[in-house]
Write a protein that holds these residues in place. Structure first.
Motif, PDB file in Angstrom:
ATOM      1  N   LEU A 132      43.124  55.306 -10.838  1.00 33.01           N
ATOM      2  CA  LEU A 132      41.712  54.873 -10.455  1.00 33.01           C
ATOM      3  C   LEU A 132      40.847  55.455 -11.370  1.00 33.01           C
ATOM      4  N   LYS A 133      41.098  56.766 -11.541  1.00 29.79           N
ATOM      5  CA  LYS A 133      40.286  57.456 -12.528  1.00 29.79           C
ATOM      6  C   LYS A 133      40.178  57.021 -14.057  1.00 29.79           C
ATOM      7  N   LEU A 134      41.640  56.680 -14.571  1.00 28.55           N
ATOM      8  CA  LEU A 134      41.644  55.931 -15.796  1.00 28.55           C
ATOM      9  C   LEU A 134      40.786  54.479 -15.976  1.00 28.55           C
ATOM     10  N   LEU A 135      40.629  53.976 -14.903  1.00 28.28           N
ATOM     11  CA  LEU A 135      40.113  52.602 -14.529  1.00 28.28           C
ATOM     12  C   LEU A 135      38.685  52.741 -14.724  1.00 28.28           C
ATOM     13  N   GLU A 136      38.263  53.991 -13.831  1.00 37.67           N
ATOM     14  CA  GLU A 136      36.596  54.361 -14.063  1.00 37.67           C
ATOM     15  C   GLU A 136      36.357  54.858 -15.542  1.00 37.67           C
ATOM     16  N   GLY A 137      37.332  55.314 -16.283  1.00 33.04           N
ATOM     17  CA  GLY A 137      36.931  55.591 -17.873  1.00 33.04           C
ATOM     18  C   GLY A 137      36.721  54.348 -18.472  1.00 33.04           C
ATOM     19  N   GLU A 138      37.827  53.645 -18.280  1.00 35.20           N
ATOM     20  CA  GLU A 138      37.497  52.125 -18.854  1.00 35.20           C
ATOM     21  C   GLU A 138      36.333  51.368 -18.548  1.00 35.20           C
ATOM     22  N   LEU A 139      35.695  51.397 -17.181  1.00 38.96           N
ATOM     23  CA  LEU A 139      34.497  50.739 -16.827  1.00 38.96           C
ATOM     24  C   LEU A 139      33.538  51.614 -17.541  1.00 38.96           C
ATOM     25  N   GLY A 140      33.416  52.922 -17.638  1.00 41.57           N
ATOM     26  CA  GLY A 140      32.206  53.736 -18.186  1.00 41.57           C
ATOM     27  C   GLY A 140      31.213  53.336 -17.635  1.00 41.57           C
ATOM     28  N   ASP A 141      30.084  53.067 -18.434  1.00 43.24           N
ATOM     29  CA  ASP A 141      28.387  52.895 -17.740  1.00 43.24           C
ATOM     30  C   ASP A 141      28.504  51.171 -17.386  1.00 43.24           C
ATOM     31  N   LYS A 142      29.344  50.464 -17.853  1.00 48.70           N
ATOM     32  CA  LYS A 142      29.119  49.048 -17.961  1.00 48.70           C
ATOM     33  C   LYS A 142      29.072  48.629 -16.367  1.00 48.70           C
ATOM     34  N   PRO A 143      28.507  47.538 -15.919  1.00 47.18           N
ATOM     35  CA  PRO A 143      28.342  46.845 -14.577  1.00 47.18           C
ATOM     36  C   PRO A 143      29.700  46.305 -14.287  1.00 47.18           C
ATOM     37  N   PHE A 144      30.201  45.666 -15.149  1.00 48.05           N
ATOM     38  CA  PHE A 144      31.556  45.109 -14.824  1.00 48.05           C
ATOM     39  C   PHE A 144      32.843  45.568 -15.976  1.00 48.05           C
ATOM     40  N   PHE A 145      33.834  45.591 -15.988  1.00 50.91           N
ATOM     41  CA  PHE A 145      34.878  45.671 -16.984  1.00 50.91           C
ATOM     42  C   PHE A 145      34.783  44.712 -18.053  1.00 50.91           C
ATOM     43  N   GLY A 146      34.171  43.718 -17.931  1.00 52.14           N
ATOM     44  CA  GLY A 146      33.909  42.652 -18.935  1.00 52.14           C
ATOM     45  C   GLY A 146      32.518  42.707 -19.490  1.00 52.14           C
ATOM     46  N   GLY A 147      32.130  44.114 -19.288  1.00 49.96           N
ATOM     47  CA  GLY A 147      30.612  44.259 -20.029  1.00 49.96           C
ATOM     48  C   GLY A 147      29.427  44.149 -19.034  1.00 49.96           C
ATOM     49  N   GLU A 148      28.560  43.251 -19.474  1.00 40.88           N
ATOM     50  CA  GLU A 148      27.260  42.561 -18.492  1.00 40.88           C
ATOM     51  C   GLU A 148      27.936  41.465 -17.729  1.00 40.88           C
ATOM     52  N   ASN A 149      29.094  40.815 -18.143  1.00 39.97           N
ATOM     53  CA  ASN A 149      29.575  39.515 -17.238  1.00 39.97           C
ATOM     54  C   ASN A 149      31.109  39.999 -16.528  1.00 39.97           C
ATOM     55  N   PHE A 150      30.920  39.423 -15.255  1.00 34.83           N
ATOM     56  CA  PHE A 150      32.143  39.609 -14.392  1.00 34.83           C
ATOM     57  C   PHE A 150      33.217  38.777 -15.082  1.00 34.83           C
ATOM     58  N   GLY A 151      34.432  39.517 -15.410  1.00 35.23           N
ATOM     59  CA  GLY A 151      35.591  38.856 -16.187  1.00 35.23           C
ATOM     60  C   GLY A 151      36.952  39.070 -15.659  1.00 35.23           C
ATOM     61  N   PHE A 152      37.831  38.808 -16.555  1.00 35.10           N
ATOM     62  CA  PHE A 152      39.440  38.777 -16.058  1.00 35.10           C
ATOM     63  C   PHE A 152      39.862  40.239 -15.523  1.00 35.10           C
ATOM     64  N   VAL A 153      39.607  41.146 -16.114  1.00 31.45           N
ATOM     65  CA  VAL A 153      39.828  42.597 -15.427  1.00 31.45           C
ATOM     66  C   VAL A 153      39.208  42.811 -14.030  1.00 31.45           C
TER      67      VAL A 153
END
Length: 219
Positions: A132-153
């Motif tokens: 989960l912490k790895l996923l947090e790192g991938e998310l970073g400061d973005k609102p969603f994993f897809g950036g500004e848009n809710f996406g596949f991840v």
């Protein structure tokens, strides 16, 4: 002629919820058919003869199996609304990579947290939180994993949040204490109608998991 869409599913299924979120994002109407996983229907055997598992999406009589493949199919066929995968080939591959990691890691670790005890459970909790912490790192400061848009991840991961309460309850730990960014992301996702209407209530998921613990003799 309108598309005929049927979903063979099981309400507490993480993988079924994933497909329901994708269908809701696209605004698609479909026929939902609940399946008894302990007494599988002839239709499920016919539509998924290899794995005999839910979910199965039946589109105009043709079955598509495995939730991640189904979500990609939904995005490919109904591409005009709420695209889930990015257009850029590298970004698409990147999103598929993380979705694949989620599939290969989270389900088995979560299952061990709820269905084991002692050292095995402690090891699973540690590995679960590390991922989960790895996923947090991938998310970073973005609102969603897809950036500004809710996406596949986001679609791939958000269904797991319905089991967070069960994991915490039976594993005696706090995800929010360890991964606050991920819980904040979960809350943002739940503000979307497609997510809040598709995910089963965490208490009902908890009750289902409690029943599975009894079935496996963990209690």
């Amino acid at each position: 002629m309108a598309d005929e869409i049927i979903l063979l599913d099981f309400l507490p299924s993480i993988f079924g919820m994933r497909v329901r979120v994708a269908l809701a994002e696209k605004g698609l109407e479909y026929e939902y058919r609940e399946q008894d996983l302990w007494n599988k229907s002839p239709l499920l055997h016919e539509m998924n003869p290899v794995h005999k598992k839910i979910p199965v999406l039946i589109h105009n009589g043709k079955p598509i199996c495995e939730s991640t493949i189904i979500v990609q199919y939904i995005d490919d066929v109904w591409k005009d609304k709420s695209p889930l995968l990015p257009a850029d080939p590298y970004e698409r591959a990147h999103a598929r990579f993380w979705a694949d990691c989620i599939d290969k890691k989270l389900y088995d670790l979560g299952k061990k947290i709820t269905l084991t005890k002692g050292e095995e459970q402690d090891t699973s909790k540690r590995e679960f939180l590390e991922f989960l912490k790895l996923l947090e790192g991938e998310l970073g400061d973005k609102p969603f994993f897809g950036g500004e848009n809710f996406g596949f991840v986001d679609v791939s991961l958000v269904a797991f949040s319905s089991r967070f309460y069960a994991y915490e309850s039976f594993g005696n730990f706090s995800i929010e204490a360890e991964c606050p960014k991920l819980i904040a992301w979960t809350k943002r996702c739940m503000e979307r109608e497609s997510v809040s209407s598709s995910l089963l209530d965490p208490q009902k998921v908890h009750d289902f998991v409690a029943g599975m613990r009894k079935r496996y003799g963990v209690e």
